[in-house]
Design a protein around this motif. Structure first.
Motif, PDB file in Angstrom:
ATOM      1  N   ARG A  74       0.837  -1.193   0.000  1.00  0.00           N
ATOM      2  CA  ARG A  74       0.000   0.000   0.000  1.00  0.00           C
ATOM      3  C   ARG A  74       0.874   1.247   0.000  1.00  0.00           C
ATOM      4  O   ARG A  74       1.868   1.321   0.733  1.00  0.00           O
ATOM      5  N   VAL A  75       0.475   2.240  -0.796  1.00  0.00           N
ATOM      6  CA  VAL A  75       1.165   3.531  -0.794  1.00  0.00           C
ATOM      7  C   VAL A  75       0.140   4.608  -0.476  1.00  0.00           C
ATOM      8  O   VAL A  75      -1.061   4.421  -0.674  1.00  0.00           O
ATOM      9  N   ILE A  76       0.612   5.732   0.016  1.00  0.00           N
ATOM     10  CA  ILE A  76      -0.296   6.830   0.369  1.00  0.00           C
ATOM     11  C   ILE A  76      -0.786   7.478  -0.927  1.00  0.00           C
ATOM     12  O   ILE A  76      -0.026   8.122  -1.648  1.00  0.00           O
ATOM     13  N   ARG A  77      -2.082   7.307  -1.185  1.00  0.00           N
ATOM     14  CA  ARG A  77      -2.670   7.848  -2.412  1.00  0.00           C
ATOM     15  C   ARG A  77      -3.451   9.130  -2.150  1.00  0.00           C
ATOM     16  O   ARG A  77      -3.687   9.924  -3.063  1.00  0.00           O
ATOM     17  N   ALA A  78      -3.890   9.332  -0.910  1.00  0.00           N
ATOM     18  CA  ALA A  78      -4.640  10.540  -0.559  1.00  0.00           C
ATOM     19  C   ALA A  78      -4.088  11.118   0.735  1.00  0.00           C
ATOM     20  O   ALA A  78      -3.874  10.385   1.705  1.00  0.00           O
ATOM     21  N   LEU A  79      -3.848  12.414   0.744  1.00  0.00           N
ATOM     22  CA  LEU A  79      -3.377  13.125   1.938  1.00  0.00           C
ATOM     23  C   LEU A  79      -4.392  14.200   2.290  1.00  0.00           C
ATOM     24  O   LEU A  79      -4.740  15.044   1.456  1.00  0.00           O
ATOM     25  N   ARG A 124       3.257  -0.731   7.729  1.00  0.00           N
ATOM     26  CA  ARG A 124       2.255  -1.730   7.340  1.00  0.00           C
ATOM     27  C   ARG A 124       1.512  -1.314   6.076  1.00  0.00           C
ATOM     28  O   ARG A 124       0.878  -2.145   5.433  1.00  0.00           O
ATOM     29  N   GLY A 125       1.552  -0.034   5.746  1.00  0.00           N
ATOM     30  CA  GLY A 125       0.918   0.451   4.522  1.00  0.00           C
ATOM     31  C   GLY A 125      -0.402   1.142   4.777  1.00  0.00           C
ATOM     32  O   GLY A 125      -1.203   0.682   5.603  1.00  0.00           O
ATOM     33  N   VAL A 126      -0.630   2.255   4.099  1.00  0.00           N
ATOM     34  CA  VAL A 126      -1.853   3.035   4.281  1.00  0.00           C
ATOM     35  C   VAL A 126      -2.225   3.706   2.969  1.00  0.00           C
ATOM     36  O   VAL A 126      -1.357   4.105   2.192  1.00  0.00           O
ATOM     37  N   ASN A 144      10.341   8.555   7.088  1.00  0.00           N
ATOM     38  CA  ASN A 144       9.375   7.537   7.481  1.00  0.00           C
ATOM     39  C   ASN A 144       8.213   7.370   6.516  1.00  0.00           C
ATOM     40  O   ASN A 144       7.479   6.380   6.611  1.00  0.00           O
ATOM     41  N   LEU A 145       8.008   8.325   5.631  1.00  0.00           N
ATOM     42  CA  LEU A 145       6.856   8.210   4.737  1.00  0.00           C
ATOM     43  C   LEU A 145       7.201   8.708   3.344  1.00  0.00           C
ATOM     44  O   LEU A 145       8.076   9.554   3.159  1.00  0.00           O
ATOM     45  N   ASP A 146       6.486   8.162   2.374  1.00  0.00           N
ATOM     46  CA  ASP A 146       6.697   8.469   0.961  1.00  0.00           C
ATOM     47  C   ASP A 146       5.417   9.104   0.416  1.00  0.00           C
ATOM     48  O   ASP A 146       4.363   8.463   0.404  1.00  0.00           O
ATOM     49  N   LEU A 147       5.509  10.347   0.015  1.00  0.00           N
ATOM     50  CA  LEU A 147       4.338  11.056  -0.520  1.00  0.00           C
ATOM     51  C   LEU A 147       4.376  11.177  -2.037  1.00  0.00           C
ATOM     52  O   LEU A 147       3.591  11.921  -2.620  1.00  0.00           O
ATOM     53  N   SER A 148       5.260  10.450  -2.673  1.00  0.00           N
ATOM     54  CA  SER A 148       5.430  10.595  -4.124  1.00  0.00           C
ATOM     55  C   SER A 148       4.293   9.981  -4.924  1.00  0.00           C
ATOM     56  O   SER A 148       4.184  10.214  -6.133  1.00  0.00           O
ATOM     57  N   HIS A 149       3.434   9.179  -4.261  1.00  0.00           N
ATOM     58  CA  HIS A 149       2.320   8.536  -4.976  1.00  0.00           C
ATOM     59  C   HIS A 149       0.979   9.215  -4.711  1.00  0.00           C
ATOM     60  O   HIS A 149      -0.060   8.690  -5.123  1.00  0.00           O
ATOM     61  N   VAL A 150       0.990  10.350  -4.035  1.00  0.00           N
ATOM     62  CA  VAL A 150      -0.266  11.029  -3.685  1.00  0.00           C
ATOM     63  C   VAL A 150      -0.997  11.486  -4.947  1.00  0.00           C
ATOM     64  O   VAL A 150      -0.441  12.202  -5.780  1.00  0.00           O
ATOM     65  N   PRO A 178       3.561  15.452  -5.377  1.00  0.00           N
ATOM     66  CA  PRO A 178       3.679  15.442  -6.842  1.00  0.00           C
ATOM     67  C   PRO A 178       2.958  16.635  -7.465  1.00  0.00           C
ATOM     68  O   PRO A 178       1.955  17.114  -6.928  1.00  0.00           O
ATOM     69  N   GLN A 179       3.462  17.105  -8.579  1.00  0.00           N
ATOM     70  CA  GLN A 179       2.815  18.217  -9.278  1.00  0.00           C
ATOM     71  C   GLN A 179       1.432  17.799  -9.778  1.00  0.00           C
ATOM     72  O   GLN A 179       0.481  18.563  -9.716  1.00  0.00           O
ATOM     73  N   LYS A 180       1.347  16.577 -10.291  1.00  0.00           N
ATOM     74  CA  LYS A 180       0.088  16.109 -10.877  1.00  0.00           C
ATOM     75  C   LYS A 180      -0.744  15.414  -9.802  1.00  0.00           C
ATOM     76  O   LYS A 180      -0.398  14.314  -9.335  1.00  0.00           O
ATOM     77  N   LYS A 181      -1.821  16.040  -9.405  1.00  0.00           N
ATOM     78  CA  LYS A 181      -2.724  15.500  -8.386  1.00  0.00           C
ATOM     79  C   LYS A 181      -4.015  16.308  -8.424  1.00  0.00           C
ATOM     80  O   LYS A 181      -4.054  17.406  -8.996  1.00  0.00           O
ATOM     81  N   GLN A 182      -5.057  15.776  -7.811  1.00  0.00           N
ATOM     82  CA  GLN A 182      -6.301  16.527  -7.657  1.00  0.00           C
ATOM     83  C   GLN A 182      -6.282  17.180  -6.294  1.00  0.00           C
ATOM     84  O   GLN A 182      -6.102  16.504  -5.273  1.00  0.00           O
ATOM     85  N   SER A 183      -6.454  18.490  -6.255  1.00  0.00           N
ATOM     86  CA  SER A 183      -6.347  19.240  -5.000  1.00  0.00           C
ATOM     87  C   SER A 183      -7.687  19.877  -4.654  1.00  0.00           C
ATOM     88  O   SER A 183      -8.361  20.458  -5.511  1.00  0.00           O
ATOM     89  N   LEU A 184      -8.049  19.777  -3.354  1.00  0.00           N
ATOM     90  CA  LEU A 184      -9.303  20.329  -2.850  1.00  0.00           C
ATOM     91  C   LEU A 184      -8.992  21.217  -1.662  1.00  0.00           C
ATOM     92  O   LEU A 184      -8.286  20.805  -0.744  1.00  0.00           O
ATOM     93  N   LEU A 185      -9.514  22.429  -1.668  1.00  0.00           N
ATOM     94  CA  LEU A 185      -9.304  23.365  -0.565  1.00  0.00           C
ATOM     95  C   LEU A 185     -10.653  23.748   0.011  1.00  0.00           C
ATOM     96  O   LEU A 185     -11.523  24.253  -0.703  1.00  0.00           O
ATOM     97  N   PHE A 186     -10.822  23.493   1.299  1.00  0.00           N
ATOM     98  CA  PHE A 186     -12.072  23.827   1.997  1.00  0.00           C
ATOM     99  C   PHE A 186     -11.791  24.902   3.038  1.00  0.00           C
ATOM    100  O   PHE A 186     -10.819  24.808   3.790  1.00  0.00           O
ATOM    101  N   SER A 187     -12.641  25.911   3.083  1.00  0.00           N
ATOM    102  CA  SER A 187     -12.442  27.021   4.005  1.00  0.00           C
ATOM    103  C   SER A 187     -13.790  27.614   4.395  1.00  0.00           C
ATOM    104  O   SER A 187     -14.707  27.687   3.566  1.00  0.00           O
ATOM    105  N   ALA A 188     -13.910  28.036   5.648  1.00  0.00           N
ATOM    106  CA  ALA A 188     -15.154  28.671   6.091  1.00  0.00           C
ATOM    107  C   ALA A 188     -15.277  30.082   5.540  1.00  0.00           C
ATOM    108  O   ALA A 188     -16.376  30.610   5.387  1.00  0.00           O
TER     109      ALA A 188
END
Length: 468
Positions: A74-79, A124-126, A144-150, A178-188
Protein backbone atom coordinates in the motif's frame (compact mmCIF):
# COMPACT_ATOMS: atom_id res chain seq x y z
CA UNK A 1 -31.99 14.85 -3.94
CA UNK A 2 -30.60 11.57 -2.60
CA UNK A 3 -27.07 10.21 -2.21
CA UNK A 4 -27.96 7.62 -4.87
CA UNK A 5 -28.50 10.41 -7.42
CA UNK A 6 -24.90 11.59 -6.91
CA UNK A 7 -23.57 8.41 -8.50
CA UNK A 8 -21.72 6.98 -5.50
CA UNK A 9 -20.96 3.25 -5.44
CA UNK A 10 -23.12 0.84 -3.46
CA UNK A 11 -20.67 0.16 -0.56
CA UNK A 12 -20.55 3.90 0.16
CA UNK A 13 -24.32 4.28 -0.07
CA UNK A 14 -24.73 1.38 2.37
CA UNK A 15 -22.34 3.00 4.85
CA UNK A 16 -24.08 6.39 4.53
CA UNK A 17 -27.47 4.78 5.03
CA UNK A 18 -26.23 3.20 8.26
CA UNK A 19 -25.40 6.65 9.62
CA UNK A 20 -29.08 7.57 9.24
CA UNK A 21 -28.76 10.19 6.52
CA UNK A 22 -30.70 9.99 3.27
CA UNK A 23 -30.29 13.45 1.74
CA UNK A 24 -27.02 15.29 1.10
CA UNK A 25 -26.47 18.77 2.49
CA UNK A 26 -26.00 21.64 -0.03
CA UNK A 27 -22.19 21.47 0.14
CA UNK A 28 -22.29 17.70 -0.36
CA UNK A 29 -24.71 17.98 -3.27
CA UNK A 30 -22.32 20.34 -5.04
CA UNK A 31 -18.90 19.12 -3.90
CA UNK A 32 -19.35 15.37 -4.46
CA UNK A 33 -20.11 15.63 -8.22
CA UNK A 34 -17.37 18.26 -8.60
CA UNK A 35 -14.75 15.99 -7.01
CA UNK A 36 -15.94 12.98 -9.00
CA UNK A 37 -15.32 14.84 -12.27
CA UNK A 38 -11.65 15.08 -11.39
CA UNK A 39 -10.91 18.81 -11.31
CA UNK A 40 -9.56 20.94 -8.47
CA UNK A 41 -12.04 22.50 -6.07
CA UNK A 42 -12.22 25.62 -3.91
CA UNK A 43 -15.14 25.20 -1.51
CA UNK A 44 -16.50 27.67 1.02
CA UNK A 45 -18.82 26.35 3.70
CA UNK A 46 -19.39 27.43 7.27
CA UNK A 47 -18.92 25.02 10.15
CA UNK A 48 -21.53 22.27 10.47
CA UNK A 49 -22.58 22.07 6.81
CA UNK A 50 -21.28 18.55 6.14
CA UNK A 51 -18.13 19.44 4.23
CA UNK A 52 -16.14 16.45 5.57
CA UNK A 53 -18.40 13.96 3.79
CA UNK A 54 -18.28 16.34 0.82
CA UNK A 55 -14.71 15.27 0.15
CA UNK A 56 -14.33 11.89 1.91
CA UNK A 57 -17.16 10.20 -0.01
CA UNK A 58 -15.99 11.10 -3.55
CA UNK A 59 -12.34 10.35 -2.69
CA UNK A 60 -13.29 6.89 -1.43
CA UNK A 61 -15.39 6.37 -4.57
CA UNK A 62 -12.50 7.29 -6.88
CA UNK A 63 -9.93 5.25 -4.99
CA UNK A 64 -12.21 2.19 -4.98
CA UNK A 65 -12.59 2.52 -8.75
CA UNK A 66 -8.78 2.22 -9.15
CA UNK A 67 -7.77 -0.32 -6.50
CA UNK A 68 -4.14 -1.27 -5.98
CA UNK A 69 -3.03 -4.60 -7.39
CA UNK A 70 -3.17 -7.61 -5.07
CA UNK A 71 0.14 -8.21 -3.38
CA UNK A 72 1.32 -4.66 -3.96
CA UNK A 73 2.48 -2.69 -0.91
CA UNK A 74 0.00 0.00 0.00
CA UNK A 75 1.16 3.53 -0.79
CA UNK A 76 -0.30 6.83 0.37
CA UNK A 77 -2.67 7.85 -2.41
CA UNK A 78 -4.64 10.54 -0.56
CA UNK A 79 -3.38 13.13 1.94
CA UNK A 80 -5.80 15.17 4.03
CA UNK A 81 -4.20 18.01 5.98
CA UNK A 82 -6.04 19.52 8.97
CA UNK A 83 -5.07 22.25 11.46
CA UNK A 84 -5.72 20.42 14.74
CA UNK A 85 -5.43 16.96 16.20
CA UNK A 86 -9.11 16.79 17.13
CA UNK A 87 -10.19 17.58 13.59
CA UNK A 88 -7.66 15.10 12.16
CA UNK A 89 -9.11 12.36 14.39
CA UNK A 90 -12.65 13.22 13.32
CA UNK A 91 -11.86 13.29 9.61
CA UNK A 92 -10.09 9.93 9.79
CA UNK A 93 -13.06 8.55 11.72
CA UNK A 94 -15.28 9.70 8.82
CA UNK A 95 -13.03 7.92 6.36
CA UNK A 96 -13.33 4.68 8.33
CA UNK A 97 -17.09 5.02 8.79
CA UNK A 98 -17.79 5.61 5.10
CA UNK A 99 -15.08 3.24 3.85
CA UNK A 100 -16.04 0.33 6.13
CA UNK A 101 -17.11 -1.83 3.16
CA UNK A 102 -14.09 -0.95 1.00
CA UNK A 103 -10.58 -2.46 1.02
CA UNK A 104 -9.07 0.93 1.85
CA UNK A 105 -6.86 1.58 4.86
CA UNK A 106 -6.51 4.94 6.60
CA UNK A 107 -4.55 6.35 9.53
CA UNK A 108 -4.35 9.59 11.49
CA UNK A 109 -1.09 11.33 12.40
CA UNK A 110 -0.54 14.26 14.75
CA UNK A 111 2.00 15.58 17.23
CA UNK A 112 2.17 15.37 20.99
CA UNK A 113 2.20 11.55 21.01
CA UNK A 114 4.91 8.98 20.31
CA UNK A 115 6.13 8.64 16.75
CA UNK A 116 6.94 4.91 16.89
CA UNK A 117 3.33 3.63 16.64
CA UNK A 118 2.85 5.96 13.67
CA UNK A 119 6.02 4.66 12.04
CA UNK A 120 4.77 1.08 12.51
CA UNK A 121 1.42 1.94 10.90
CA UNK A 122 3.18 3.57 7.94
CA UNK A 123 5.34 0.48 7.44
CA UNK A 124 2.25 -1.73 7.34
CA UNK A 125 0.92 0.45 4.52
CA UNK A 126 -1.85 3.03 4.28
CA UNK A 127 -4.02 4.39 1.45
CA UNK A 128 -5.37 7.57 3.06
CA UNK A 129 -3.35 9.64 5.51
CA UNK A 130 -4.99 12.34 7.65
CA UNK A 131 -2.39 14.53 9.33
CA UNK A 132 -1.48 17.81 10.96
CA UNK A 133 1.33 19.67 9.18
CA UNK A 134 4.07 19.64 11.82
CA UNK A 135 4.05 15.92 12.54
CA UNK A 136 3.75 15.10 8.83
CA UNK A 137 6.92 17.09 8.14
CA UNK A 138 8.70 15.45 11.06
CA UNK A 139 8.04 12.01 9.59
CA UNK A 140 9.07 13.15 6.13
CA UNK A 141 12.30 14.62 7.45
CA UNK A 142 13.12 11.33 9.15
CA UNK A 143 12.37 9.34 6.01
CA UNK A 144 9.37 7.54 7.48
CA UNK A 145 6.86 8.21 4.74
CA UNK A 146 6.70 8.47 0.96
CA UNK A 147 4.34 11.06 -0.52
CA UNK A 148 5.43 10.60 -4.12
CA UNK A 149 2.32 8.54 -4.98
CA UNK A 150 -0.27 11.03 -3.69
CA UNK A 151 -3.09 11.42 -6.21
CA UNK A 152 -5.50 13.42 -4.03
CA UNK A 153 -4.68 16.27 -1.67
CA UNK A 154 -7.21 17.96 0.65
CA UNK A 155 -6.50 21.10 2.66
CA UNK A 156 -9.29 21.24 5.25
CA UNK A 157 -10.19 24.37 7.24
CA UNK A 158 -7.59 26.37 5.34
CA UNK A 159 -8.62 29.61 7.03
CA UNK A 160 -7.84 28.15 10.44
CA UNK A 161 -4.53 26.84 9.08
CA UNK A 162 -3.50 30.38 8.22
CA UNK A 163 -4.79 31.79 11.52
CA UNK A 164 -2.60 29.29 13.37
CA UNK A 165 0.54 30.20 11.46
CA UNK A 166 0.83 27.07 9.31
CA UNK A 167 1.44 28.84 6.00
CA UNK A 168 5.16 27.97 5.88
CA UNK A 169 4.49 24.32 6.75
CA UNK A 170 1.80 24.18 4.04
CA UNK A 171 4.31 25.48 1.49
CA UNK A 172 6.81 22.83 2.56
CA UNK A 173 4.19 20.10 2.18
CA UNK A 174 3.24 21.36 -1.27
CA UNK A 175 6.90 21.22 -2.33
CA UNK A 176 7.01 17.53 -1.37
CA UNK A 177 3.82 16.44 -3.16
CA UNK A 178 3.68 15.44 -6.84
CA UNK A 179 2.81 18.22 -9.28
CA UNK A 180 0.09 16.11 -10.88
CA UNK A 181 -2.72 15.50 -8.39
CA UNK A 182 -6.30 16.53 -7.66
CA UNK A 183 -6.35 19.24 -5.00
CA UNK A 184 -9.30 20.33 -2.85
CA UNK A 185 -9.30 23.37 -0.57
CA UNK A 186 -12.07 23.83 2.00
CA UNK A 187 -12.44 27.02 4.01
CA UNK A 188 -15.15 28.67 6.09
CA UNK A 189 -14.14 32.09 4.74
CA UNK A 190 -12.61 33.39 1.51
CA UNK A 191 -10.13 35.97 2.69
CA UNK A 192 -7.49 37.48 0.41
CA UNK A 193 -4.94 35.14 2.00
CA UNK A 194 -7.09 32.12 1.16
CA UNK A 195 -7.44 33.29 -2.43
CA UNK A 196 -3.67 33.67 -2.68
CA UNK A 197 -3.17 30.16 -1.30
CA UNK A 198 -5.78 28.76 -3.70
CA UNK A 199 -4.00 30.42 -6.61
CA UNK A 200 -0.79 28.65 -5.62
CA UNK A 201 -2.36 25.26 -4.91
CA UNK A 202 -5.24 24.88 -7.36
CA UNK A 203 -5.38 24.60 -11.14
CA UNK A 204 -8.48 26.24 -12.69
CA UNK A 205 -10.65 25.15 -9.76
CA UNK A 206 -14.40 24.91 -9.61
CA UNK A 207 -15.58 27.33 -6.91
CA UNK A 208 -18.44 26.45 -4.56
CA UNK A 209 -19.74 28.70 -1.80
CA UNK A 210 -22.91 27.51 -0.12
CA UNK A 211 -23.27 30.21 2.53
CA UNK A 212 -22.87 33.95 2.70
CA UNK A 213 -19.32 35.01 3.35
CA UNK A 214 -18.63 35.05 7.10
CA UNK A 215 -22.31 34.35 7.73
CA UNK A 216 -23.82 32.72 10.80
CA UNK A 217 -26.45 30.00 10.41
CA UNK A 218 -30.05 31.18 10.46
CA UNK A 219 -30.90 28.32 12.84
CA UNK A 220 -28.86 29.97 15.62
CA UNK A 221 -30.66 32.44 17.90
CA UNK A 222 -28.06 35.03 18.93
CA UNK A 223 -28.30 37.30 21.95
CA UNK A 224 -26.08 39.61 24.02
CA UNK A 225 -26.44 39.93 27.79
CA UNK A 226 -24.72 43.16 28.96
CA UNK A 227 -23.08 42.61 32.36
CA UNK A 228 -20.26 44.00 34.50
CA UNK A 229 -16.97 42.17 34.09
CA UNK A 230 -16.86 41.01 37.73
CA UNK A 231 -20.39 39.53 37.60
CA UNK A 232 -20.01 37.32 34.53
CA UNK A 233 -19.38 34.16 36.56
CA UNK A 234 -22.50 34.72 38.65
CA UNK A 235 -24.60 35.45 35.57
CA UNK A 236 -23.45 32.30 33.81
CA UNK A 237 -24.25 30.13 36.83
CA UNK A 238 -27.64 31.87 37.14
CA UNK A 239 -28.52 31.22 33.49
CA UNK A 240 -27.52 27.54 33.69
CA UNK A 241 -29.56 26.93 36.86
CA UNK A 242 -32.52 29.14 36.00
CA UNK A 243 -32.96 27.59 32.54
CA UNK A 244 -32.01 24.07 33.65
CA UNK A 245 -29.37 23.75 30.91
CA UNK A 246 -27.74 20.33 30.70
CA UNK A 247 -25.25 20.75 27.84
CA UNK A 248 -23.48 24.10 27.46
CA UNK A 249 -20.28 24.87 25.57
CA UNK A 250 -18.64 27.97 27.06
CA UNK A 251 -15.79 29.91 25.42
CA UNK A 252 -13.03 31.86 27.12
CA UNK A 253 -10.14 33.68 25.48
CA UNK A 254 -7.35 32.13 27.51
CA UNK A 255 -6.44 28.83 29.16
CA UNK A 256 -6.12 30.03 32.74
CA UNK A 257 -9.50 31.76 32.42
CA UNK A 258 -11.07 28.46 31.34
CA UNK A 259 -9.60 26.71 34.37
CA UNK A 260 -10.83 29.36 36.83
CA UNK A 261 -14.33 29.39 35.36
CA UNK A 262 -14.65 25.59 35.49
CA UNK A 263 -13.54 25.61 39.14
CA UNK A 264 -16.11 28.31 39.99
CA UNK A 265 -18.96 26.39 38.33
CA UNK A 266 -18.03 23.21 40.20
CA UNK A 267 -18.35 25.15 43.46
CA UNK A 268 -21.86 26.13 42.33
CA UNK A 269 -22.77 22.42 41.97
CA UNK A 270 -22.59 22.64 38.17
CA UNK A 271 -20.50 19.85 36.65
CA UNK A 272 -17.83 21.50 34.50
CA UNK A 273 -14.43 20.78 32.97
CA UNK A 274 -11.99 22.92 30.99
CA UNK A 275 -10.38 21.86 27.72
CA UNK A 276 -7.38 23.62 26.20
CA UNK A 277 -3.89 23.07 24.82
CA UNK A 278 -2.27 22.46 28.21
CA UNK A 279 -4.56 19.57 29.13
CA UNK A 280 -3.25 16.03 28.75
CA UNK A 281 -4.64 13.70 26.12
CA UNK A 282 -6.45 11.69 28.78
CA UNK A 283 -8.07 14.76 30.34
CA UNK A 284 -9.20 16.15 26.99
CA UNK A 285 -10.59 12.83 25.79
CA UNK A 286 -12.43 12.27 29.09
CA UNK A 287 -13.92 15.78 29.08
CA UNK A 288 -15.16 15.45 25.50
CA UNK A 289 -16.56 11.98 26.13
CA UNK A 290 -18.44 13.02 29.26
CA UNK A 291 -19.74 16.19 27.61
CA UNK A 292 -20.98 14.35 24.53
CA UNK A 293 -22.67 11.68 26.65
CA UNK A 294 -24.41 14.29 28.81
CA UNK A 295 -22.59 13.41 32.04
CA UNK A 296 -20.93 16.84 32.03
CA UNK A 297 -23.15 19.95 32.04
CA UNK A 298 -20.55 22.51 30.98
CA UNK A 299 -17.44 22.28 28.84
CA UNK A 300 -15.28 25.41 29.07
CA UNK A 301 -13.03 25.72 26.03
CA UNK A 302 -10.58 27.97 24.26
CA UNK A 303 -10.96 28.48 20.51
CA UNK A 304 -8.26 26.06 19.40
CA UNK A 305 -9.38 23.20 21.67
CA UNK A 306 -12.99 23.56 20.56
CA UNK A 307 -12.20 22.82 16.91
CA UNK A 308 -12.62 19.12 17.68
CA UNK A 309 -16.09 19.42 19.17
CA UNK A 310 -18.94 18.30 16.93
CA UNK A 311 -22.07 17.25 18.82
CA UNK A 312 -25.53 16.44 17.51
CA UNK A 313 -28.02 19.15 18.44
CA UNK A 314 -25.81 21.01 20.92
CA UNK A 315 -28.38 23.43 22.34
CA UNK A 316 -26.31 26.21 23.92
CA UNK A 317 -23.06 28.03 23.19
CA UNK A 318 -22.02 30.86 25.53
CA UNK A 319 -19.31 33.41 24.80
CA UNK A 320 -18.20 34.04 28.35
CA UNK A 321 -15.64 36.35 26.75
CA UNK A 322 -15.92 37.66 23.21
CA UNK A 323 -13.07 36.68 20.89
CA UNK A 324 -10.68 39.45 19.88
CA UNK A 325 -10.78 38.17 16.28
CA UNK A 326 -14.29 38.62 14.87
CA UNK A 327 -14.14 35.56 12.59
CA UNK A 328 -13.70 33.35 15.67
CA UNK A 329 -17.22 34.32 16.78
CA UNK A 330 -18.62 32.65 13.65
CA UNK A 331 -16.59 29.51 14.33
CA UNK A 332 -17.61 29.44 17.99
CA UNK A 333 -21.36 29.72 17.57
CA UNK A 334 -21.21 27.33 14.59
CA UNK A 335 -20.94 24.54 17.18
CA UNK A 336 -24.72 24.82 17.62
CA UNK A 337 -27.57 25.06 15.11
CA UNK A 338 -26.08 22.32 12.93
CA UNK A 339 -27.75 20.41 10.10
CA UNK A 340 -31.05 22.24 10.53
CA UNK A 341 -31.26 21.87 14.31
CA UNK A 342 -32.00 25.00 16.32
CA UNK A 343 -29.43 26.39 18.73
CA UNK A 344 -28.84 29.34 21.01
CA UNK A 345 -25.69 31.46 21.19
CA UNK A 346 -25.40 33.88 24.12
CA UNK A 347 -22.61 36.39 24.69
CA UNK A 348 -21.88 37.90 28.10
CA UNK A 349 -20.48 41.31 27.18
CA UNK A 350 -18.91 43.83 29.52
CA UNK A 351 -18.04 47.40 28.63
CA UNK A 352 -14.42 46.40 27.87
CA UNK A 353 -15.63 44.27 24.94
CA UNK A 354 -17.88 46.74 23.13
CA UNK A 355 -15.26 47.18 20.40
CA UNK A 356 -15.06 43.42 19.86
CA UNK A 357 -18.87 43.31 19.62
CA UNK A 358 -18.92 46.11 17.04
CA UNK A 359 -16.37 44.19 14.92
CA UNK A 360 -18.47 41.03 15.11
CA UNK A 361 -21.69 42.82 14.12
CA UNK A 362 -19.86 44.45 11.22
CA UNK A 363 -18.57 41.05 10.07
CA UNK A 364 -21.94 39.26 10.21
CA UNK A 365 -23.69 42.35 8.82
CA UNK A 366 -26.40 42.57 11.47
CA UNK A 367 -26.83 43.76 15.06
CA UNK A 368 -27.16 41.14 17.78
CA UNK A 369 -30.18 41.71 20.05
CA UNK A 370 -29.36 42.83 23.61
CA UNK A 371 -31.25 41.68 26.67
CA UNK A 372 -30.36 42.66 30.22
CA UNK A 373 -30.98 39.92 32.78
CA UNK A 374 -32.89 41.28 35.83
CA UNK A 375 -30.57 41.52 38.81
CA UNK A 376 -27.47 41.73 36.60
CA UNK A 377 -27.89 45.23 35.18
CA UNK A 378 -24.46 46.71 34.34
CA UNK A 379 -23.20 49.80 36.15
CA UNK A 380 -24.01 52.77 33.85
CA UNK A 381 -20.97 54.63 35.21
CA UNK A 382 -18.45 51.83 34.54
CA UNK A 383 -15.37 52.75 32.50
CA UNK A 384 -13.72 50.37 30.02
CA UNK A 385 -10.39 48.81 30.97
CA UNK A 386 -7.73 47.27 28.68
CA UNK A 387 -7.94 43.50 28.17
CA UNK A 388 -4.79 41.57 29.04
CA UNK A 389 -3.90 38.64 26.78
CA UNK A 390 -0.66 37.21 28.11
CA UNK A 391 1.98 39.81 27.39
CA UNK A 392 -0.31 41.75 25.09
CA UNK A 393 -2.90 44.36 25.98
CA UNK A 394 -5.96 44.81 23.77
CA UNK A 395 -8.45 47.63 23.94
CA UNK A 396 -11.96 46.40 23.23
CA UNK A 397 -13.73 49.68 23.89
CA UNK A 398 -15.53 51.47 21.03
CA UNK A 399 -13.24 53.02 18.45
CA UNK A 400 -10.17 51.17 19.69
CA UNK A 401 -9.79 48.55 16.94
CA UNK A 402 -10.67 45.86 19.45
CA UNK A 403 -10.76 43.03 16.94
CA UNK A 404 -7.26 43.58 15.65
CA UNK A 405 -5.37 40.34 15.06
CA UNK A 406 -2.62 39.36 17.43
CA UNK A 407 0.95 39.33 16.11
CA UNK A 408 1.82 35.74 15.25
CA UNK A 409 5.03 35.87 17.29
CA UNK A 410 2.99 36.16 20.48
CA UNK A 411 0.21 33.79 19.52
CA UNK A 412 0.93 31.37 22.33
CA UNK A 413 -0.46 33.88 24.80
CA UNK A 414 -3.86 33.51 23.17
CA UNK A 415 -3.77 29.73 22.69
CA UNK A 416 -3.07 30.22 18.99
CA UNK A 417 0.04 28.06 18.79
CA UNK A 418 -0.15 25.43 16.02
CA UNK A 419 -1.71 22.45 17.73
CA UNK A 420 0.97 19.89 16.91
CA UNK A 421 3.87 21.99 18.16
CA UNK A 422 5.34 22.10 21.61
CA UNK A 423 5.22 24.94 24.10
CA UNK A 424 8.27 26.61 22.60
CA UNK A 425 6.63 26.71 19.20
CA UNK A 426 8.87 23.93 17.84
CA UNK A 427 7.70 20.62 16.48
CA UNK A 428 8.65 17.56 18.50
CA UNK A 429 12.01 16.33 17.26
CA UNK A 430 13.12 19.73 15.97
CA UNK A 431 16.46 21.10 17.14
CA UNK A 432 16.25 23.01 20.40
CA UNK A 433 18.71 24.44 22.90
CA UNK A 434 19.23 23.30 26.49
CA UNK A 435 17.85 19.81 26.21
CA UNK A 436 17.57 16.59 24.26
CA UNK A 437 14.36 15.06 22.95
CA UNK A 438 12.93 11.60 23.26
CA UNK A 439 11.57 9.80 20.21
CA UNK A 440 8.00 10.57 21.33
CA UNK A 441 8.62 14.31 21.34
CA UNK A 442 9.16 14.72 25.11
CA UNK A 443 11.95 17.01 26.14
CA UNK A 444 14.71 16.17 28.59
CA UNK A 445 16.45 19.06 30.30
CA UNK A 446 20.00 19.14 31.63
CA UNK A 447 18.81 17.81 34.96
CA UNK A 448 17.32 14.72 33.36
CA UNK A 449 13.69 15.75 33.86
CA UNK A 450 11.21 15.15 31.10
CA UNK A 451 8.09 16.99 30.12
CA UNK A 452 5.55 16.30 27.44
CA UNK A 453 4.47 18.70 24.77
CA UNK A 454 0.79 19.14 23.89
CA UNK A 455 -0.91 15.81 23.55
CA UNK A 456 -3.52 14.61 21.19
CA UNK A 457 -7.06 14.96 22.35
CA UNK A 458 -10.61 14.78 21.23
CA UNK A 459 -12.79 11.75 20.81
CA UNK A 460 -13.83 11.16 17.18
CA UNK A 461 -17.41 12.08 16.56
CA UNK A 462 -20.20 9.55 16.76
CA UNK A 463 -20.85 7.82 13.41
CA UNK A 464 -24.29 9.39 13.22
CA UNK A 465 -22.74 12.83 12.87
CA UNK A 466 -20.22 11.79 10.24
CA UNK A 467 -21.51 13.95 7.39
CA UNK A 468 -22.11 17.10 9.32
Amino acid sequence: MSFESLGLIEPLLRAVQETGYTSPTPIQAQAIPAVLTGGDLLAGAQTGTGKTAGFTLPLLHKMAAKPQQAGQKRVIRALILTPTRELAAQVEENVRIYGKYLPIKSMVMFGGVGMNPQVDALRRGVDILVATPGRLLDHHQQGNLDLSHVEYFVLDEADRMLDMGFIHDIRRVLAILPQKKQSLLFSATFSDEIKALAERLLNSPKVIEVARRNATADTIAQKVHPVDRDRKKELLAHLIKENNWHQVLVFTRMKHGANRLAEFLEKQDITAMAIHGNKSQGARTRALSEFKSGQLQVLVATDIAARGIDIDQLPHVVNYELPNVAEDYVHRIGRTGRAGAEGEALSLVCIDEEGFLADIEKLIKRPIPRETVPGFEPDPHARPEPIQLGRRVLHGAPGSRGGQRAPSTQGAANDRRPADRNAAGRRPGAGAPNGARHADGRRQDKGGNTSSGPRAGGKPRHPASGNR
